[in-house]
Motif scaffolding. Structure first.
Motif, PDB file in Angstrom:
ATOM      1  N   MET A  22       0.677  -1.088   0.018  1.00  0.00           N
ATOM      2  CA  MET A  22       0.018  -0.012  -0.044  1.00  0.00           C
ATOM      3  C   MET A  22       0.831   1.384  -0.162  1.00  0.00           C
ATOM      4  N   GLY A  40       6.606   1.643   2.491  1.00  0.00           N
ATOM      5  CA  GLY A  40       8.265   1.722   2.731  1.00  0.00           C
ATOM      6  C   GLY A  40       8.722   0.881   1.621  1.00  0.00           C
ATOM      7  N   SER A  76       9.833   2.000  -1.731  1.00  0.00           N
ATOM      8  CA  SER A  76      10.970   2.667  -2.092  1.00  0.00           C
ATOM      9  C   SER A  76      12.183   2.647  -1.076  1.00  0.00           C
ATOM     10  N   PRO A  91      12.852   8.022  -5.035  1.00  0.00           N
ATOM     11  CA  PRO A  91      12.030   8.985  -4.202  1.00  0.00           C
ATOM     12  C   PRO A  91      11.260   8.510  -2.977  1.00  0.00           C
ATOM     13  N   ASN A 140       7.004  10.814   3.191  1.00  0.00           N
ATOM     14  CA  ASN A 140       5.785  10.530   3.950  1.00  0.00           C
ATOM     15  C   ASN A 140       4.515  10.705   3.377  1.00  0.00           C
ATOM     16  N   PRO A 173       2.402  10.385  -0.624  1.00  0.00           N
ATOM     17  CA  PRO A 173       2.494   9.212  -1.647  1.00  0.00           C
ATOM     18  C   PRO A 173       3.404   9.704  -2.864  1.00  0.00           C
ATOM     19  N   THR A 204       5.774   7.482  -5.109  1.00  0.00           N
ATOM     20  CA  THR A 204       6.200   6.787  -6.630  1.00  0.00           C
ATOM     21  C   THR A 204       4.696   6.471  -7.216  1.00  0.00           C
ATOM     22  N   ASN A 226       7.309  -4.088   7.634  1.00  0.00           N
ATOM     23  CA  ASN A 226       8.181  -2.972   7.705  1.00  0.00           C
ATOM     24  C   ASN A 226       7.904  -1.998   8.726  1.00  0.00           C
ATOM     25  N   ASP A 247      11.333  -1.133  13.627  1.00  0.00           N
ATOM     26  CA  ASP A 247      11.708  -0.299  14.652  1.00  0.00           C
ATOM     27  C   ASP A 247      10.664   0.662  15.323  1.00  0.00           C
ATOM     28  N   GLN A 248       9.479   0.553  15.023  1.00  0.00           N
ATOM     29  CA  GLN A 248       8.419   1.636  15.882  1.00  0.00           C
ATOM     30  C   GLN A 248       7.776   0.432  16.934  1.00  0.00           C
TER      31      GLN A 248
HETATM   32  N1  LIG Z   1      10.062   4.283  10.951  1.00  0.00           N
HETATM   33  C1  LIG Z   1      10.325   3.737   9.958  1.00  0.00           C
HETATM   34  N2  LIG Z   1       9.819   4.506   8.728  1.00  0.00           N
HETATM   35  C2  LIG Z   1      10.089   4.066   7.692  1.00  0.00           C
HETATM   36  C3  LIG Z   1      10.607   2.685   7.267  1.00  0.00           C
HETATM   37  N3  LIG Z   1      10.601   2.577   5.989  1.00  0.00           N
HETATM   38  C4  LIG Z   1      10.072   3.617   5.363  1.00  0.00           C
HETATM   39  N4  LIG Z   1       9.713   4.533   6.414  1.00  0.00           N
HETATM   40  C5  LIG Z   1       9.192   5.729   6.122  1.00  0.00           C
HETATM   41  O1  LIG Z   1       8.034   5.741   5.582  1.00  0.00           O
HETATM   42  C6  LIG Z   1       7.623   6.826   4.641  1.00  0.00           C
HETATM   43  C7  LIG Z   1       7.157   6.125   3.329  1.00  0.00           C
HETATM   44  O2  LIG Z   1       8.392   5.402   2.719  1.00  0.00           O
HETATM   45  P1  LIG Z   1       8.514   5.210   1.070  1.00  0.00           P
HETATM   46  O3  LIG Z   1       9.660   4.359   1.079  1.00  0.00           O
HETATM   47  O4  LIG Z   1       8.172   6.391   0.275  1.00  0.00           O
HETATM   48  O5  LIG Z   1       7.005   4.277   0.915  1.00  0.00           O
HETATM   49  P2  LIG Z   1       6.439   3.829  -0.581  1.00  0.00           P
HETATM   50  O6  LIG Z   1       5.755   2.385  -0.125  1.00  0.00           O
HETATM   51  O7  LIG Z   1       7.751   3.670  -1.498  1.00  0.00           O
HETATM   52  O8  LIG Z   1       5.336   4.958  -0.527  1.00  0.00           O
HETATM   53  P3  LIG Z   1       4.697   5.220  -2.034  1.00  0.00           P
HETATM   54  O9  LIG Z   1       5.783   5.353  -3.053  1.00  0.00           O
HETATM   55  O10 LIG Z   1       4.131   6.687  -2.037  1.00  0.00           O
HETATM   56  O11 LIG Z   1       3.557   4.271  -2.209  1.00  0.00           O
HETATM   57  C8  LIG Z   1       8.944   7.651   4.770  1.00  0.00           C
HETATM   58  O12 LIG Z   1       8.622   8.725   5.327  1.00  0.00           O
HETATM   59  C9  LIG Z   1       9.933   6.829   5.153  1.00  0.00           C
HETATM   60  O13 LIG Z   1      10.954   7.523   5.873  1.00  0.00           O
HETATM   61  C10 LIG Z   1      11.047   2.074   8.575  1.00  0.00           C
HETATM   62  O14 LIG Z   1      11.436   0.917   8.437  1.00  0.00           O
HETATM   63  N5  LIG Z   1      10.704   2.637   9.779  1.00  0.00           N
END
Ligand SMILES: Nc1nc2c(ncn2[C@@H]2O[C@H](COP(=O)(O)OP(=O)(O)OP(=O)(O)O)[C@@H](O)[C@H]2O)c(=O)[nH]1
Ligand SMILES: [Mg+2]
Length: 393
Positions: free
Chosen positions: A54, A58, A60, A73, A76, A78, A80, A274, A277-278
């Motif tokens: 979704m 995380g 990317s 890219p 936090n 949307p 990609t 993913n 760490d939280q």
């Molecule tokens: N705490 C924490 N934050 C994470 C982690 N992985 C990703 N994030 C954060 O989650 C947010 C989204 O990360 P992206 O990698 O852009 O997520 P995505 O699934 O590619 O998002 P879209 O491309 O918009 O669908 C960013 O602010 C990241 O820093 C993680 O392992 N821990």
């Protein structure tokens, strides 16, 4: 085979026999060349692993962590929209981005330049690199180096998102075809020390837009359909779940999608949970997470294929380790915000005090601990093993 049959001797005359034998050996040589080239293609075939999930899960960040560079890219919000391939190329330390048919994107830029004044106002509100691209820039066939690759991909994603919101026609579907997607070639830092001699193909990761990506405008509704129809070409899928997602329906929707895909294709599916760490003392533990997801994905995967991970910490640790190996020190934190994030993830909120007096060796050791604690290595090992050893069997 047809070529060989056609030149089998039709009667026993000796002159004709030798002629027929010559033709036959020629046909055999041609057939064996064809077979050799087909085998070569098979051996070089890409092993595509799709990272799906979704919005904001995380995806990317996970790929950036594997590669050890901030290439895709991630934000936090949307981010990609354009699916992107990242190909592991042993010994290529400088990332290179290739854009298929750049003139299609340059034509889109032309369409934006002739918009009316209302739309021009929206163009002025977008980020500076994209504004410059729209004003007088153009997209090239290739880009080298982390900064150029990352900036170009951010601008491209923003360009498609903005065009969609303005209702401007885009060549989105064209770039959703697996052989037309923007493609980065680079050595994955996580596979750098691996023996690649047994590889039977190239490992390729596919970054995708969120399964629930719904940007307004001309692209709404087609993103999921266009991207997910490429999945029959995947060797494996990493289903990325967000541990911090509080709406269970989001997870259910994506699990249903994975179940559907698994009924249609034979590819290997694993679930990575993913943002581990939280986790705190009050949240679900590893055992509970594995049981819950293995239950929801019954028939798709088992508990052993559910991995809690922290992509963010793995990204920070891998990037720091690569920098320490190449330059023996970390770059300046003001110019490279990830460095401060790395210190904070490793040494906590009082990192500024705690890093005083540390040597490069101390930091390397702590980065290795951060990588181990990100729980990233086991799923990577399993993914690589699956991909290289079984995909062609
Ligand atoms: N705490 C924490 N934050 C994470 C982690 N992985 C990703 N994030 C954060 O989650 C947010 C989204 O990360 P992206 O990698 O852009 O997520 P995505 O699934 O590619 O998002 P879209 O491309 O918009 O669908 C960013 O602010 C990241 O820093 C993680 O392992 N821990
Ligand atoms: Mg993304």
């Amino acid at each position: 085979m047809k070529a060989i049959k056609n030149c089998l001797p039709q009667n026993s005359d000796s002159g004709q026999d030798s002629d027929a034998l010559r033709k036959m050996s020629e046909a055999t040589r041609r057939a064996s060349t064809v077979i050799e080239s087909e085998l070569k293609k098979l051996a070089e075939m890409d092993m595509v692993i799709v990272v799906g999930g979704m919005v904001n899960a995380g995806k990317s960040t996970t790929i950036n962590a594997i590669v050890g560079f901030e290439l895709l890219p991630e934000k936090n919000i949307p981010m990609t929209l354009l699916p992107t391939l990242i190909r592991h190329k042993p010994r290529q330390s400088e990332p290179e981005l290739s854009i298929h048919d750049p003139q299609r994107i340059n034509e889109l830029l032309e369409r934006l330049r002739i918009l009316g004044s209302d739309e021009q106002a929206s163009l002025r509100s977008c980020g500076e690199p994209l504004q410059r691209l729209i004003l007088d820039g153009r997209i090239n066939r290739s880009y080298q180096g982390q900064e150029n690759v990352s900036r170009t991909l951010t601008s491209l994603n923003d360009l498609f998102s903005l065009s969609s919101q303005l209702g401007v026609a885009t060549p989105y579907e064209h770039y959703c075809r697996i052989d037309h997607m923007p493609t980065i070639s680079v050595e994955y830092s996580i596979l750098r020390d691996q023996d690649n001699s047994g590889m039977r193909g190239q490992l390729v990761l596919m970054d995708t837009p969120g399964y629930n990506e719904q940007r307004r405008g001309s692209l709404s509704g087609i993103v999921r359909e266009e991207v997910y129809k490429q999945l029959d070409q995947a060797s494996g899928i990493i289903g990325l779940m967000d541990y911090t997602q509080s709406d269970p329906q989001q997870e259910d929707t994506f699990c249903e999608a994975l179940s559907r895909i698994s009924r249609q294709s034979r590819c290997n599916i694993s679930a990575w949970v993913n943002k581990w760490d939280q986790k705190n003392q009050n949240s679900e533990d590893e055992n509970q997470v594995k049981s819950r997801l293995a239950g929801k994905l019954d028939g798709v995967l088992t508990r052993d294929n559910v991995y809690p991970v922290s992509a963010r910490n793995a990204f920070l640790a891998n990037t720091a380790l690569r920098e320490l190996e190449q330059n023996t020190r970390l770059p300046d934190g003001d110019a490279n915000p990830w460095v401060k994030d790395f210190y904070k993830a490793t040494y906590g909120d009082s990192w500024q005090r705690r890093i005083k007096g540390l040597t490069a060796e101390d930091i390397q050791e702590d980065a290795e601990d951060l990588l181990n604690n990100s729980c990233f290595q086991q799923p990577i090992k399993n993914m690589a093993l699956f991909d290289f050893r079984t995909a062609l069997q």
